[in-house]
Design a protein around this motif. Structure first.
Motif, PDB file in Angstrom:
ATOM      1  N   ARG A  43      -2.753   4.371   2.697  1.00 31.91           N
ATOM      2  CA  ARG A  43      -1.888   3.072   2.292  1.00 31.91           C
ATOM      3  C   ARG A  43      -2.396   2.553   1.165  1.00 31.91           C
ATOM      4  NH1 ARG A  43      -1.864   2.959   8.069  1.00 31.91           N
ATOM      5  NH2 ARG A  43      -3.401   1.325   8.063  1.00 31.91           N
ATOM      6  N   GLY A  46      -1.362   4.118  -2.234  1.00 31.40           N
ATOM      7  CA  GLY A  46      -0.150   3.764  -2.379  1.00 31.40           C
ATOM      8  C   GLY A  46       0.126   2.249  -2.925  1.00 31.40           C
ATOM      9  N   ASP A  50       1.464   1.302  -6.818  1.00 30.84           N
ATOM     10  CA  ASP A  50       2.504   0.287  -6.992  1.00 30.84           C
ATOM     11  C   ASP A  50       2.223  -0.762  -7.908  1.00 30.84           C
ATOM     12  OD1 ASP A  50       4.403   1.796  -5.450  1.00 30.84           O
ATOM     13  OD2 ASP A  50       4.009   0.692  -3.686  1.00 30.84           O
TER      14      ASP A  50
END
Length: 295
Positions: A43, A46, A50
């Motif tokens: 997580r 990711g 971004d």
């Protein structure tokens, strides 16, 4: 300090390998704990991707794709890695100490992990070893000698700075924690002999070592002249004899370098923390480095 994407990728690889080891051992509790930690790292990875994409495009305020809410709650940060994993696993500093005690010479994270798994059947997350030395130094500076031992770096013979990636034990003599030009080979031979002796001790006590222990010894024996013929399991006595025979060739020069560097360290580094963790790569190293050594 936030990890880089490369560091997070390394952590994901390490966790996947550790999960495989736990599954092979049938340790479901540990495997589940590692999976939970891995999901948190994924997580975070990711989220960082971004962020970097937004910085590159300058489009952090771009509208959400069709069918997706414009406002989403921020993903939870990864849970901090516990000092002791589920299922009663050993804390990382103790894992490092146990492996280094078997090896009897400074070693890198991969060898520490392989040794611990081979003899103690417990996976080691090697990325945790990277921050362990810094944690140990902070602990020592805050309260010197409060613990019976510390995991510290090997020190270079010329500049007395930490040798990148090599860990040692604070209770070892300073000479053993010094790394000179012949140090890598001398310590390799020490590792080989120590692993062979550990296997011999286990067999003498009626405990047959697991296959990973024999595989580890074989990797060392293959790189020592006369230690192994390449068939079957290595003979521990032969490995010890071959390792000691080659070590004797290097011993005088290597020990002289270590003694000289250790004597100089005791004279120049009055602070106990520096004797354990070395000098920093700033004012100290520039002042003590002679021509051609700075940098």
């Amino acid at each position: 300090m936030a990890e880089s994407l490369e560091e997070l990728e390394d952590q994901m690889a390490e966790y996947r390998a550790a999960i495989s080891v736990a599954k092979r051992r049938g340790d479901k509790a540990l495997a589940d704990q590692l999976r939970a930690e891995l999901r948190a790292i994924v997580r975070e990875y990711g989220r960082r991707l971004d962020e970097e994409e937004d910085e590159e495009t300058g489009d952090a305020e771009r509208p959400a794709p069709p069918g997706r809410p414009a406002e989403l709650p921020a993903p939870s940060p990864p849970a901090p890695a516990p000092s002791r994993l589920a299922g009663g696993a050993t804390p990382i500093r103790e894992q490092a100490h146990q492996a280094l005690t078997i090896l009897e010479a400074p070693a890198g994270p991969k060898l520490i992990a392989a040794t611990h798994e081979a003899f103690l059947s417990e996976a080691v997350i090697t990325t945790r070893l990277g921050s362990l030395r810094r944690d140990e130094e902070r602990s020592f500076v805050a309260q010197p000698f409060a613990r019976p031992y510390y995991i510290c770096p090997a020190l270079s013979h010329d500049r007395l700075i930490p040798v990148r990636g090599l860990l040692a034990v604070s209770t070892w003599p300073l000479e053993r924690r010094i790394m000179g030009p012949l140090g890598p080979r001398a310590d390799f031979l020490t590792h080989a002999g120590s692993i062979a002796r550990q296997i011999a001790r286990m067999r003498a006590a009626g405990h047959e070592p697991a296959l990973p222990a024999w595989a580890l010894l074989r990797k060392f024996a293959l790189n020592i002249p006369g230690a192994y013929e390449g068939t079957g399991m290595p003979d521990t006595a032969r490995v010890i004899q071959a390792a000691e025979a080659e070590a004797a060739v290097h011993a005088e020069a290597d020990e002289a370098t270590r003694r000289s560097a250790a004597d100089r360290a005791r004279g120049e580094l009055k602070d106990p923390a520096r004797l354990l963790f070395g000098v920093r790569r700033t004012v100290d190293t520039e002042r003590n480095a002679g021509p051609g050594k700075a940098g």
